[in-house]
Design a protein around this motif. Structure first.
Motif, mmCIF file in Angstrom:
data_model
loop_
_atom_site.group_PDB
_atom_site.id
_atom_site.type_symbol
_atom_site.label_atom_id
_atom_site.label_comp_id
_atom_site.label_asym_id
_atom_site.label_seq_id
_atom_site.Cartn_x
_atom_site.Cartn_y
_atom_site.Cartn_z
ATOM 1 N N UNK A 1 1.063 -0.970 0.159
ATOM 2 C CA UNK A 1 -0.031 0.103 -0.174
ATOM 3 C C UNK A 1 0.753 1.296 0.408
ATOM 4 N N UNK A 2 1.964 0.991 -0.608
ATOM 5 C CA UNK A 2 2.982 1.654 -0.683
ATOM 6 C C UNK A 2 2.051 3.070 -2.181
ATOM 7 N N UNK A 3 1.710 2.461 -3.178
ATOM 8 C CA UNK A 3 1.088 2.858 -3.775
ATOM 9 C C UNK A 3 -0.344 2.106 -4.250
ATOM 10 N N UNK A 4 -1.507 3.657 -4.417
ATOM 11 C CA UNK A 4 -2.391 2.680 -4.928
ATOM 12 C C UNK A 4 -3.398 2.788 -6.237
ATOM 13 N N UNK A 5 -3.826 2.178 -6.502
ATOM 14 C CA UNK A 5 -4.064 2.297 -8.204
ATOM 15 C C UNK A 5 -5.601 2.945 -8.295
ATOM 16 N N UNK A 6 -5.845 4.064 -8.873
ATOM 17 C CA UNK A 6 -7.009 4.887 -8.786
ATOM 18 C C UNK A 6 -8.778 4.291 -8.631
ATOM 19 N N UNK A 7 -8.592 3.586 -10.098
ATOM 20 C CA UNK A 7 -9.590 2.640 -8.716
ATOM 21 C C UNK A 7 -9.863 1.702 -7.547
ATOM 22 N N UNK A 8 -8.555 1.753 -7.188
ATOM 23 C CA UNK A 8 -8.445 1.428 -5.511
ATOM 24 C C UNK A 8 -9.114 2.477 -4.265
ATOM 25 N N UNK A 9 -8.583 3.422 -4.896
ATOM 26 C CA UNK A 9 -9.236 4.366 -3.966
ATOM 27 C C UNK A 9 -10.252 4.908 -4.416
ATOM 28 N N UNK B 1 -16.028 4.523 -1.488
ATOM 29 C CA UNK B 1 -16.949 3.790 -1.332
ATOM 30 C C UNK B 1 -17.911 4.031 -2.368
ATOM 31 N N UNK B 2 -17.001 4.612 -3.869
ATOM 32 C CA UNK B 2 -18.498 4.852 -5.223
ATOM 33 C C UNK B 2 -18.131 3.260 -5.712
ATOM 34 N N UNK B 3 -17.832 2.462 -4.912
ATOM 35 C CA UNK B 3 -18.586 1.270 -6.145
ATOM 36 C C UNK B 3 -19.322 0.682 -5.101
ATOM 37 N N UNK B 4 -19.839 1.111 -4.028
ATOM 38 C CA UNK B 4 -20.860 0.618 -3.308
ATOM 39 C C UNK B 4 -20.207 0.489 -2.150
ATOM 40 N N UNK B 5 -21.114 -1.275 -1.085
ATOM 41 C CA UNK B 5 -20.474 -1.493 0.230
ATOM 42 C C UNK B 5 -20.134 -2.690 0.295
ATOM 43 N N UNK B 6 -18.384 -2.814 0.618
ATOM 44 C CA UNK B 6 -18.192 -4.007 0.465
ATOM 45 C C UNK B 6 -19.316 -5.202 1.498
ATOM 46 N N UNK B 7 -18.715 -6.014 1.035
ATOM 47 C CA UNK B 7 -19.727 -6.796 2.127
ATOM 48 C C UNK B 7 -18.391 -6.964 3.976
ATOM 49 N N UNK B 8 -17.892 -6.880 3.808
ATOM 50 C CA UNK B 8 -17.235 -6.868 5.230
ATOM 51 C C UNK B 8 -16.609 -5.313 5.742
ATOM 52 N N UNK B 9 -15.588 -5.284 7.147
ATOM 53 C CA UNK B 9 -15.124 -4.485 7.281
ATOM 54 C C UNK B 9 -13.610 -3.904 6.258
ATOM 55 N N UNK C 1 -4.476 5.596 2.403
ATOM 56 C CA UNK C 1 -5.605 6.374 1.228
ATOM 57 C C UNK C 1 -5.904 7.446 1.438
ATOM 58 N N UNK C 2 -7.064 7.879 2.186
ATOM 59 C CA UNK C 2 -7.611 8.696 2.087
ATOM 60 C C UNK C 2 -7.668 10.142 3.093
ATOM 61 N N UNK C 3 -6.642 9.818 4.221
ATOM 62 C CA UNK C 3 -6.163 10.791 5.060
ATOM 63 C C UNK C 3 -7.773 11.211 6.092
ATOM 64 N N UNK C 4 -8.355 12.044 6.145
ATOM 65 C CA UNK C 4 -9.504 12.295 6.791
ATOM 66 C C UNK C 4 -10.743 12.077 6.106
ATOM 67 N N UNK C 5 -10.291 12.208 4.303
ATOM 68 C CA UNK C 5 -12.230 12.313 3.616
ATOM 69 C C UNK C 5 -12.809 10.531 3.773
ATOM 70 N N UNK C 6 -14.121 11.648 4.793
ATOM 71 C CA UNK C 6 -15.150 10.104 5.092
ATOM 72 C C UNK C 6 -15.217 9.509 3.388
#
Ligand code: CO
Length: 466
Positions: free
Chosen positions: A362-370, A375-383, A392-397
């Motif tokens: 996780x030094x780099x993130x592909x943009x789709x993973x970001x 949450x742009x793809x929807x809810x993950x099944x787990x946590x 990846x997001x810093x303070x962004x929720x």
């Protein structure tokens, strides 16, 4: 009365996609369609998935024209397509208008059954497509993407089936893209579903790990109504179990498959040289024809395996193949156990590749993973691992609502008109939708079509090799 079991043939879509990256041009199968119409298939999966992209990008074919041609030659067989819910056939979210337009036009051009899935099993992402499918009068087949994880329990699958039923789906498909569904799991799951909901149960698996045919047999014993198979030249490996052998086996057990063996032999005879050609030109890698039980450990679907091999070969890093395979389950856990299906499979695969190649996780993130972490793809099944969200997001929720994309159709119509050289109102809705789905590929295709205007299409168009 022998119990009826229905068989869907996948050679035109999933088998084509799983074995040779969906590169079979229509001229390689147009002559056998009339025969396929007489086989007694429950349905033929022939459109959607990667076929649309591949038609425009590699084959210089109008995907809509392909569908109409198939429809014309198969008037008596239900035609089926695969749709990624709010992602339509692409890899991002589209507007509700685009999703509705696509579904309506697919049905108008000949589709009878739409298998609708969301990679995360987030049903908010298939609601619009299901609704439009029902309005258009087609069968909405709701999907549960099958995967194994501590958060994917039998109870959860049953709850999802009930939700699909509530949404109005007429059938439900257990979509086992990674060939993880074992004979026992299939038996237990199908039984639980049949006991708890009234929908037709369709089982879709792959032979990648060697379980496929056994899994289908146990699924049928548990009460499955439909199974997906591929005609022998395009069966097995990362494709579906073989139509002829499943038919043979099921008939011995007293099931009525409705299939005509003589017709199956004709279909086989047609596709055998097609396969030979693809093996010879390298578009079928013999690797995908083999059984790979590693999948039971790594949970990697066939398409993802071949992608990984291609990407690592491009990077001259095939020596990292084992390390990347071993990293995939770790990334998957961190991401909250998404099922490994397009586009999640590619995304988890890229993150695992980056983690291994960079030499630090996780030094780099592909943009789709970001986007996924937002949450742009929807809810993950787990946590999702909170440390990774933070990194990846810093303070962004991350967002909690389903993403809503503004209507792209009006602008796409104007752009398509510029390319084709006509008035916006004269662009067909199909062309607008092609442009919305794959702008660059559609643009190239429109130009190609304009240049070849007046040339009678006999399905022997010179192919542009990629
Ligand atoms: Co599949």
């Amino acid at each position: 009365m022998p119990k009826k079991i229905n068989i869907t043939e996948t050679v035109l879509r999933d088998a084509n996609q799983s074995l040779c990256a969906t590169r079979i041009p229509i001229e390689d199968f147009v002559d056998i369609l009339d025969t396929m119409d007489k086989a007694g298939y429950y349905s033929v999966e022939c459109w959607g998935g990667a076929t649309f992209d591949s038609c425009l990008r590699y084959l210089n074919e109008d995907p809509w024209e392909r569908l109409r041609t198939i429809r014309k030659h198969m008037p008596n067989t239900k035609l089926q397509m695969l749709l990624r819910g709010q992602n339509i056939l692409g890899y991002r979210h589209y507007s509700d208008e685009a999703v509705r337009g696509f579904v309506r036009k697919a049905v108008e051009n000949g589709i009878d059954i739409i298998r609708i899935f969301d990679a995360l099993n987030d049903l908010r992402n298939i609601e619009v497509a299901v609704d439009e499918c029902l309005k258009a009068g087609a069968e909405a087949q709701g999907v549960m993407c099958y995967t194994k994880s501590p958060v994917h329990t039998l109870e959860k699958y049953v709850a999802q089936a009930k939700e699909l039923e509530r949404m109005g789906c007429q059938s439900l498909c257990i979509k086992d893209m990674a060939a993880l569904l074992s004979p026992k799991e299939a038996y237990d799951l199908v039984k639980a579903l049949k006991e708890n909901c009234s929908l037709k149960v369709v089982v879709h698996t792959h032979s990648t790990t060697g379980l496929g045919a056994m899994t289908l047999l146990k699924a049928v014993e548990a009460g499955a109504d439909v199974i997906d198979c591929a005609i022998s030249p395009f069966a097995s490996g990362t494709s579906q179990p073989c139509t002829e052998s499943m038919n043979y086996t099921l008939k011995q057990f007293g099931y009525d498959t409705g299939l005509d063996e003589d017709v199956l032999t004709k279909i086989k005879t047609h596709f055998a040289p097609v396969k030979k050609k693809f093996l010879e030109n390298g578009q079928i890698n013999p690797y995908v024809m083999a059984t790979n039980a590693d999948g039971l450990i790594y949970q990697v679907p066939g398409g993802m395996l071949s992608n990984l091999i291609a990407n690592l070969t491009d990077m001259n890093s095939m020596d990292k193949f084992d390390a990347v395979l071993a990293e995939i389950p770790n990334v998957r856990k961190d991401m909250g156990y998404p099922p490994l299906v397009t586009p999640l499979s590619q995304m988890v695969g890229s993150q695992a590749t980056v983690n291994v190649i960079v030499g630090e996780r996780y030094k780099n993130f592909p943009k789709e993973i970001l986007s996924y972490l937002r949450g742009e793809y929807g809810r993950a099944p787990g946590e999702v691992n909170p440390d990774i969200i933070k990194k990846a997001l810093g303070d962004e929720k991350p967002m909690t609502e389903r993403i809503h994309v503004p209507d792209e159709l009006p602008e796409a119509r104007i752009k398509a008109a510029e390319i084709i050289g006509c008035k916006p109102e004269d662009v067909s809705e199909e062309d607008v939708l092609s442009y919305v789905a794959f702008p660059k590929q559609a643009e190239d295709f429109f130009r190609y079509r304009e240049e070849h205007k007046g040339v009678k299409v006999t399905y022997a168009i010179q192919k542009v090799e990629d």
